[in-house]
Design a protein around this motif. Structure first.
Motif, PDB file in Angstrom:
ATOM      1  N   LEU A  59       0.810  -1.315  -0.018  1.00 55.56           N
ATOM      2  CA  LEU A  59      -0.216   0.122  -0.022  1.00 55.56           C
ATOM      3  C   LEU A  59       0.926   1.287   0.091  1.00 55.56           C
ATOM      4  CD1 LEU A  59      -2.638  -0.948   2.390  1.00 55.56           C
ATOM      5  CD2 LEU A  59      -3.291  -0.192   0.044  1.00 55.56           C
ATOM      6  N   ARG A  86      -4.271  -6.443  -5.970  1.00 51.79           N
ATOM      7  CA  ARG A  86      -5.777  -6.228  -5.714  1.00 51.79           C
ATOM      8  C   ARG A  86      -6.289  -7.364  -5.146  1.00 51.79           C
ATOM      9  NH1 ARG A  86      -7.028  -4.081 -10.433  1.00 51.79           N
ATOM     10  NH2 ARG A  86      -5.617  -2.341 -10.451  1.00 51.79           N
ATOM     11  N   ARG A  89      -5.125  -8.514  -1.594  1.00 50.53           N
ATOM     12  CA  ARG A  89      -5.665  -7.599  -0.707  1.00 50.53           C
ATOM     13  C   ARG A  89      -7.320  -8.032  -0.167  1.00 50.53           C
ATOM     14  NH1 ARG A  89      -4.147  -2.308  -3.420  1.00 50.53           N
ATOM     15  NH2 ARG A  89      -1.851  -2.337  -2.881  1.00 50.53           N
ATOM     16  N   ALA A  90      -7.975  -8.294  -1.530  1.00 52.68           N
ATOM     17  CA  ALA A  90      -9.392  -8.667  -1.187  1.00 52.68           C
ATOM     18  C   ALA A  90      -9.492  -9.884  -0.515  1.00 52.68           C
ATOM     19  CB  ALA A  90     -10.004  -8.560  -2.822  1.00 52.68           C
ATOM     20  N   PHE A  95      -6.898  -5.086   6.649  1.00 55.57           N
ATOM     21  CA  PHE A  95      -6.113  -3.927   7.163  1.00 55.57           C
ATOM     22  C   PHE A  95      -7.186  -3.289   8.030  1.00 55.57           C
ATOM     23  CE2 PHE A  95      -1.875  -2.705   5.864  1.00 55.57           C
ATOM     24  CZ  PHE A  95      -1.778  -1.801   6.840  1.00 55.57           C
ATOM     25  N   PHE A  97      -6.945   0.261  10.434  1.00 54.92           N
ATOM     26  CA  PHE A  97      -6.479   1.311  10.608  1.00 54.92           C
ATOM     27  C   PHE A  97      -6.672   1.986  11.992  1.00 54.92           C
ATOM     28  CE2 PHE A  97      -6.488   1.003   5.908  1.00 54.92           C
ATOM     29  CZ  PHE A  97      -5.343   1.072   5.745  1.00 54.92           C
ATOM     30  N   VAL A 114     -18.215  -2.257   3.962  1.00 55.02           N
ATOM     31  CA  VAL A 114     -17.764  -3.558   4.754  1.00 55.02           C
ATOM     32  C   VAL A 114     -17.674  -4.502   3.568  1.00 55.02           C
ATOM     33  CG1 VAL A 114     -18.663  -5.494   6.285  1.00 55.02           C
ATOM     34  CG2 VAL A 114     -18.597  -3.201   6.902  1.00 55.02           C
ATOM     35  N   GLU A 116     -17.856  -3.882   0.071  1.00 54.50           N
ATOM     36  CA  GLU A 116     -17.642  -3.521  -1.347  1.00 54.50           C
ATOM     37  C   GLU A 116     -16.346  -4.097  -1.875  1.00 54.50           C
ATOM     38  OE1 GLU A 116     -16.636   1.011  -2.544  1.00 54.50           O
ATOM     39  OE2 GLU A 116     -15.984   0.333  -0.752  1.00 54.50           O
ATOM     40  N   GLY A 117     -15.563  -4.259  -0.990  1.00 56.15           N
ATOM     41  CA  GLY A 117     -14.308  -4.992  -1.639  1.00 56.15           C
ATOM     42  C   GLY A 117     -14.570  -6.279  -2.232  1.00 56.15           C
ATOM     43  N   ALA A 120     -16.500  -6.124  -5.396  1.00 60.20           N
ATOM     44  CA  ALA A 120     -15.697  -5.711  -6.697  1.00 60.20           C
ATOM     45  C   ALA A 120     -14.789  -7.040  -6.816  1.00 60.20           C
ATOM     46  CB  ALA A 120     -14.652  -4.579  -6.094  1.00 60.20           C
ATOM     47  N   MET A 168     -15.041  -4.937   8.336  1.00 59.84           N
ATOM     48  CA  MET A 168     -14.663  -4.952   6.981  1.00 59.84           C
ATOM     49  C   MET A 168     -13.317  -5.646   6.544  1.00 59.84           C
ATOM     50  SD  MET A 168     -13.561  -1.421   5.217  1.00 59.84           S
ATOM     51  CE  MET A 168     -14.796  -0.501   6.070  1.00 59.84           C
TER      52      MET A 168
END
Ligand code: SF4
Ligand code: SF4
Lengths: 682, 315
Positions: A59, A86, A89-90, A95, A97, A114, A116-117, A120, A168
């Motif tokens: 990142l 990508r 990560r999905a 992660f 923060f 929550v 969306e990833g 996608a 998420m």
């Protein structure tokens, strides 16, 4: 271990393009994390811990140069294409923060964010996303998950937002979870909730977790293994018990020694001198050398950067003298010496102070009610004494301090300074009173005028009050700099040239300029690195002793408060709920809120992982506080009388504290059925 | 929601009132007499006085204002001193043309500005970003009249695609004709404003692209396209709405130069004509209508905010 590590980092180096060549942020880091394991990474600012985390997830921004290898679940991160990254990560990394107020998109519903990833990435059908979001939110204990999924982040409290961020991160059932200071922005009771949710979800999924933090207490509480970072390198790593019991690196040992502790009453801290190095100006040789009691001045330490080498079966340390690092045992002489009981008349008396903020509504913005930010606070501070106000955000402690300084309008009550009522003062009277009362702010960065040399900054109050010449002009100002441990030679420099700790020293020098008798200190060390906090705390104690200053100390960090205070007042929703001598409050608290608060603070001792009271819920909206005792919805001792009737603030019979509770009393162990118990990380 | 709207409108009414007082006062502070202009240079003092009395201009200023305000509230803005036609009718003839120009210019400016901002913000300081920033600077630097003339020369004189002078045709009667007539002046206005749009949106996008929630979006494995369009752009457009509102409002009555170059029948030109002939009722009427549209745009901007930003509560 037979299983392969989920994460394997070898020789990781990250540098950023700088004006004068590349700036090294991470300089050769090796890490392994296995399934079902929590690795704590500890470090101060500039240690490279966050950059390491971002590098692991690929990142980092485009101006970062990454070398070495990072494998997550067998996939090479450093050499991955954008598409592979990508997917990674999905599917495999979650992660979390730090600041939940900014990590969520304010314009999108939480539920959508929550899942969306996953949508996608094609791992979740759009039609099922809503149900899945609710399920994920339920798993992090969010009540009414279906309704909450359709809400926006601003409708969530801080703790709930962080739960949503965890949900998420868990959405893709990742093998690796990276949590970067996940609880730093939260109140301590909420931190306890979040850590427990995180630990539970980790245990349920068997994921590997990297927990990055500056808080040694959090690490001791939840980590299995620890990596200590300094100057862009891992300087020591090993099982959590070994690190805390038997640190081999002088930095680890010094860090453990420098922190104030909730479970001990020391009279003085052992700070690490100096400050953490900036990545752009690392010393040659060992990065810790300028601050190291063991190696300072040693040729070998200056000449070569020691490699990370095994020390015993599971521990490794990067130090030429690893065997000789002092164990974190404090010298006996450091045990608390009883401070003389201050006998003088109180310098500051606050009596039934009230501060109300109007709530406006309707077409004409009429006042329809009041937020009782401070609702009948009484306290007194004697010369040479430190009285602390503690409590979670929104409890009114800062507002109380500001009201004493005349910075906010009071709605009732009296403030007496040196026997004189401050209430009816005009502007001139206030100015005179403020000579004797000074306020020190939390943020040393924004409280200094950036366009003035710091000598001028410190001299400013003298000029305003027209006493610059009378007190001795530049010589006097130079004396103030020495007083706070800065060389007078720096007086010509500008604030931006100083580190956080130095800026706070300058702030203190400015506050001392007019020879005040009372300092109101609003979270004076909260923004500073751990190793710097001890320096400032010691400075404050020295000043108090030499100048007989009275301190009203406002803080949320209960360990620092224990260390510095004579008396402590615990606030909840605008009221003091318990007040008493420091040792009584910490050793034998009577009020359930004090008990819960203290129980929520993680101690930097892995053997002290204990049952704790995890408070349900969060601080209620102060605009519509609960009836009766305002603490009753979260109190483990509450009954229907508490919901009906507000308790009076009175001395607890036979005890040293005063408390506002119908049923005050010491905590009997961890009463089953009353308190929710929790083994932090299984 | 309704209460929120009402409150916003209530807050804006005093603005209108104060503005009308100021304009009234300003006109009277400037020397010159409209009657003298009207009756001609050779008129006698008696003629001037009689005409002045007929128009009610001999009364105290405050009384005149009160009278004007009274009839204005009843929807009567009086008649032009000059042409004797009702002010409302004169303005009514120009208003559609003005609104049409403002709308088209805003759309064109958005169409030019948003892509430029997006392309620049995604890769700041790249060659493309520098090129596009150069374009924005150029758009802001070129004087409007000069650009207008240039466009006329190119499209009207050289290519003969579009008319150089634009009479007004109602959109509903002849949509195509309308577009042809409005295209050049709208483009002239849009080029300048697109420079403002691009600069502002680029800066705001770059800020958003560095925000924590964008990092979160990337960390969930979203494609960069989605990160930019769904997350960063939507947030960056929030402060941008105000800028668009201000710019659209500035086209109403503030596009005098462009209207003159293209002899476009807008309110701006009407106002200038009214000022030069000291046609008090017409000046007041024009300014009142222009301000009214400003206020309306303000309210619309607020409504758009309330719609797109869930954090705004209308309580
Ligand atoms: S190598 Fe030397 S300077 Fe570095 S930590 Fe060890 S003893 Fe201290
Ligand atoms: S009064 Fe009741 S609710 Fe309040 S703290 Fe005491 S026991 Fe708990």
């Amino acid at each position: 271990m037979k299983v392969d590590p989920v994460l394997s980092v070898r020789g990781l180096q990250v540098s950023f393009a700088g004006a004068e060549g590349p700036v090294p942020a991470v300089r050769g880091v090796d890490l392994d994390v296995w399934p079902d394991e929590v690795l704590g990474i500890v470090g101060e600012s500039g240690s490279g811990k966050s950059v390491t985390a971002l590098a692991i997830a690929g990142l980092l921004a485009g101006n970062a140069q990454v070398r070495g290898s990072v494998f997550v679940d067998g996939q090479d991160v450093v050499r991955a294409s954008p598409d592979e990254l990508r997917r990674l990560r999905a599917e495999r990394i979650g992660f979390i923060f730090q600041d939940p107020t900014t990590t969520l998109n304010p314009l999108m519903t939480v539920g959508r964010q929550v899942t969306e990833g996953q949508v996608a990435a094609g791992r979740l059908a759009r039609g099922e996303a809503g149900a899945r979001a609710a399920a994920l939110l339920r798993e992090v204990d969010i009540a009414d998950p279906v309704g909450r999924a359709g809400q926006y982040p601003h409708q969530f409290s801080g703790g709930m937002r962080q739960r949503a961020v965890i949900a998420m991160a868990m959405a893709g059932r990742p093998r690796l979870i990276i949590a970067d200071e996940p609880t730093t922005a939260l109140d301590v009771t909420v931190q306890a909730q979040i850590l427990s949710v995180l630990a539970r979800r980790q245990a349920e999924t068997g994921a590997a977790v990297i927990l990055i933090t500056h808080d040694l207490g959090v690490v001791a509480e939840v980590a299995h293994r620890v990596a200590v970072m300094y100057g862009g390198r891992v300087v020591e790593t090993g099982p959590v018990r070994d690190i805390f019991r038997n640190p081999r690196h002088p930095y680890t040992a010094a860090l453990l020694n420098s922190i104030p502790r909730l479970d001990r009453a020391d009279s003085r801290l052992d700070p690490i001198p100096g400050q953490p190095p900036m990545p752009a100006e690392l010393p040659s040789g060992c990065a810790f050398e300028p601050r190291c009691a063991l190696g300072r001045g040693q040729l070998v330490c200056r000449a070569s950067d020691p490699p990370l080498e095994p020390q015993g079966p599971a521990q490794r340390a990067a130090c030429h003298f690893a065997g000789e690092a002092a164990a974190p045992v404090r010298a006996a002489a450091r045990a608390a010496e009883p401070r003389p009981e201050p006998t003088a008349e109180p310098l500051l008396i606050v009596d039934d102070l009230r501060v109300h903020y109007p709530i406006r509504a309707g077409v004409l913005r009429r006042t329809v009610g009041h937020v009782r930010a401070v609702d009948g606070v009484s306290l007194s501070v004697r010369p040479g004494e430190t009285v602390s106000l503690v409590g979670e955000s929104g409890c009114g402690k800062t507002t109380t301090g500001r009201a004493v300084m005349g910075l906010v309008k009071t709605a009732g009550g009296r403030i007496l300074f040196d026997g004189q009522a401050l209430g009816g003062l005009g502007p001139a009277g206030w100015r005179k009173a403020r000579r004797h009362m000074q306020y020190i702010f939390q943020d040393p960065y924004s409280s200094l005028n950036p366009v003035k040399p710091v000598g001028e900054v410190v001299a400013e109050p003298l000029r305003i009050h027209g006493v610059y010449e009378a007190l001795g002009g530049a010589r006097y100002v130079a004396g103030l700099f020495e007083r706070v441990g800065l060389s007078p030679r720096v007086m010509e420099r500008y604030p931006r040239e100083f580190s956080g700790g130095q800026k706070q020293r300058i702030g203190i020098a400015r506050a001392l300029a007019l020879q005040p008798r009372l300092l109101i200190l609003d979270e004076p060390v909260a923004a500073l690195d751990v190793s710097i906090q001890a320096q400032i705390v010691n400075l404050l104690q020295d000043l108090q002793q030499d100048l007989g200053l009275a301190y009203l100390f406002i803080a949320h960090d209960l360990s620092v408060v224990r260390h510095i205070s004579d008396r402590v007042a615990v606030m909840y929703l605008g009221r003091i709920v318990e007040e008493g001598p420091k040792d009584a409050i910490y050793e034998r608290p009577m009020h359930p809120y004090t008990q819960s608060l203290l129980s929520a603070v993680p101690t930097p001792d892995p053997d002290a992982r204990r049952h704790r009271i995890v408070l349900e819920g969060e601080i209620p909206n102060p605009a519509s506080p609960p009836t009766g005792c305002t603490f009753h919805p979260r109190c483990f001792r509450a009954d229907e009388r508490c919901a009906r009737e507000a308790p009076a603030f009175v001395p607890v019979p036979g005890e040293a504290t005063r408390a506002a509770c119908h049923y005050p009393g010491p905590l009997a162990g961890a009463p089953a059925g009353e308190a929710t118990s929790l083994e932090a990380a299984s | 929601m309704i209460s929120y709207l009402l409150r916003r409108i209530l807050q804006l009414l005093p603005v209108l009132l104060i503005a009308s007082v100021l304009v009234w006062g300003m006109i009277y502070a400037v020397p010159g007499n409209p009657v003298a202009v009207m009756v001609g240079e050779n008129a006698s003092a008696e003629q001037v006085a009689a005409e002045t009395a007929r128009l009610g201009l001999d009364r105290p200023v405050a009384v005149q204002y009160a009278a004007w305000l009274g009839s204005a509230l009843r929807g009567d803005l009086g008649a032009s001193i000059h042409s004797r036609e009702p002010v409302l009718k004169l303005i009514g003839e120009r208003l559609p043309a003005t609104l049409q120009l403002a709308a088209l210019a805003t759309l064109l400016a958005l169409a030019l500005g948003i892509p430029v901002a997006l392309a620049g913000a995604v890769a700041p300081n790249s060659w493309l970003d520098r090129l596009l920033s150069g374009w924005s600077a150029l758009a802001l630097g070129v004087p409007t009249f000069w650009l207008g003339i240039l466009l006329i020369l190119l499209f009207a004189v050289e290519l003969r695609w579009l008319p150089s002078a634009s009479g007004y045709v109602a959109f509903w009667d002849a949509p195509l004709q309308t577009l042809r007539n409005t295209a050049l002046p709208a483009l002239t206005l849009a080029v300048y404003v697109s420079g403002i749009f691009a600069r502002f949106l680029r800066a705001s996008l770059i800020t958003e692209l560095n925000a924590d929630y964008v990092r979160t979006a990337r960390a969930k494995g979203l494609p960069e396209r989605t990160v930019v369009m769904r997350h960063a752009l939507r947030n960056a457009l929030l402060p941008f709405i105000t800028i668009v509102g201000i710019m659209t409002a500035s086209f109403i009555g503030g596009a005098v130069v462009t209207e003159s170059v293209f002899t476009y029948p807008g309110i701006g030109r009407l106002l200038i004509q009214a000022i030069s002939s000291r046609d008090y009722p017409l000046i007041q009427g024009c300014i009142l209508v222009i301000l009214g549209i400003y206020v309306a745009i303000n309210v619309v901007v607020d409504l758009v905010y309330a719609y797109v930003d869930p954090r705004i509560e209308y309580s």
